[in-house]
Design an enzyme around this catalytic site. Sequence first.
Site, PDB file in Angstrom:
ATOM      1  N   GLY A 167       5.022  52.949  70.268  1.00  9.08           N
ATOM      2  CA  GLY A 167       4.850  54.127  69.520  1.00  9.08           C
ATOM      3  C   GLY A 167       5.500  54.686  68.702  1.00  9.08           C
ATOM      4  O   GLY A 167       5.409  55.929  68.040  1.00  9.08           O
ATOM      5  N   CYS A 168       6.610  53.749  68.033  1.00 11.79           N
ATOM      6  CA  CYS A 168       7.247  54.266  67.200  1.00 11.79           C
ATOM      7  C   CYS A 168       6.983  53.670  65.583  1.00 11.79           C
ATOM      8  O   CYS A 168       6.518  52.638  65.656  1.00 11.79           O
ATOM      9  CB  CYS A 168       8.884  53.932  67.239  1.00 11.79           C
ATOM     10  N   GLN A 169       6.740  54.136  64.780  1.00  9.79           N
ATOM     11  CA  GLN A 169       6.235  53.915  63.367  1.00  9.79           C
ATOM     12  C   GLN A 169       7.182  52.656  63.000  1.00  9.79           C
ATOM     13  O   GLN A 169       7.010  51.710  62.245  1.00  9.79           O
ATOM     14  CB  GLN A 169       5.905  54.700  62.578  1.00  9.79           C
ATOM     15  N   SER A 170       8.542  53.039  62.897  1.00 10.53           N
ATOM     16  CA  SER A 170       9.710  52.141  62.624  1.00 10.53           C
ATOM     17  C   SER A 170       9.867  51.303  64.064  1.00 10.53           C
ATOM     18  O   SER A 170       9.557  51.691  65.078  1.00 10.53           O
ATOM     19  CB  SER A 170      10.831  52.579  62.000  1.00 10.53           C
TER      20      SER A 170
END
Lengths: 402, 138
Positions: free
Chosen positions: B52-55
């Site tokens: 769920g983290c873009q990075s």
Amino acid sequence: MNDSIRSQFPILHQHVNGKPLIYFDNAATSQKPLAVINAIEDYYKQYNSNIHRGAHHLAQMATEKYEDARKTVAQHINASEREINFVRGTTEAVNLVATSYGRKFIKAGDEIIVSEMEHHSNIVPWQMLCEEKGATLRVIPITDSGEIIFEEYLKLLSEKTKIVSIAYISNALGSIHPVKEIIRAAHEVGAVVFIDGAQALPHKKVDVKDLDCDFLGFSGHKVFAGTGIGILYGKEELLEKMNPYMGGGEMIKSVSFAGTTYNDLPYKFEAGTPHIEGGISLGAALNYINEIGLENISAYEDELLAYGTEKFLEVEGLRIVGTAKNKASVISFLVNDIHPYDLGVLLNEQGIAIRTGHHCCQPLMDRLKMEGTCRASFAFYNTKEEIDATANALKRAVKILS
Amino acid sequence: MQKSVGDIENEIVEEFELFDDQMDKYEYIIDIGKKLPALDAKYMTDDFLVKGCQSKVWLHAYEKDGQLFFEADSNTAITKGIIALLVRVLSGQSAKEIISSPLSFIDKINLRAHLSSQRSNGLSSMIVKMKAYASAFS
Ligand SMILES: Cc1ncc(COP(=O)(O)O)c(C=O)c1O
């Protein structure tokens, strides 16, 4: 160029995070001049109506304005109105050709050629077609500087080649491809050529007769018109041979359960109530850029590109990704090993909009062995002062991140 | 003596009060990230990725004498700073404390205001993951 032009773009006059907005994400989408905003507003305030059907005044007016826009597009790219199909954008243009032309004419063993630096929308529809038909997708390799290797392209061409599909200008790197030569070579083996003009129309004069391309697709939102509208140009004799893309109203002559006859070009590919104000906004946008003059726009953007390249290179550790000899006003870059996303956030904090990531070109990023880049893309309403401010903002961001 | 979650949160809030300029806040967050001890390469795998983290964010937890310790890393500097803030607050606490802490410092330093919605979701995912580790160890 400038103050008078900038005054035509209301959105540019605002602050973001307390700083004057600098909009350098024009390759993703362009901003809209008053001429376009007013055209959309006039449509809804004065003559909103369905086209090609009612005999009443508003319907006639809407039909006339929509067809005027088609005429404007036709003149702009030197085509006939019958060859101008309104679609949703470049993506739909590619899909329409892959479906309506591809399904009918591509057979097992045929080959379709794209380049290594295409936008996903100029890759995936062809992959889907190849999968369905048992055809093969061939890929023109590129150099490290972001130019296609023309000799390799010539080697890929054979009597098996049925379609060549390539961008005029790369959205990720700005490279301008030698499309006229690409088209000529493809025609020698009997292939048809689709030109993805998404990034070309905002910057250059595109003349389909001079290029002799078979198809051309572009997006309205990238040429200063509204979103959700675009153009598929096709040579008339090819469009005539193709099956409709979607069925519905507008695209038929008569319907019965015994059989349906299709409408003439260009309506054959325009099923359903179209994006009327979008089409009208596209006509307004092209009229607007023609008033300024595409030669003036190109010359000014070349100046911005040269200036921006010089200023950005003053940022320590910055390297430009994509150094083709022939380039549009796009600067893709990386700084040391800083993640593009961090730079994007710290520029945004200073009011500057750039794009970070793979730019819908993952195969290109794989080829260049990087995850993504930062991309600043300039339009004719941008200024050297904005480039100076961005170079300074970059220096500050890099200092924080180093 | 391990400081309580509340005490550490108060320290962070006070530190952030020194800055008016958002760029300075970012600089501070990034510096905290730079000081985060390196994560052992064996934990930088998909198994330890926070979804769920873009990075990319890798998070590893272990228990010692009733306390839970976190180690983390990220491929972007800003996200690394954010996870470092969470590590500073939650690492070394008891599982019970980690699970029950509302982490009110996040709103007090106005951290979400400048994060894109994707990043804000990412921040939530990190917290969920840390609390899930705590539940697993409790
Ligand atoms: C070169 C190129 N091709 C195709 C597209 C797709 O355009 P659209 O999303 O407007 O259909 C873009 C837009 O990003 C592009 O830059």
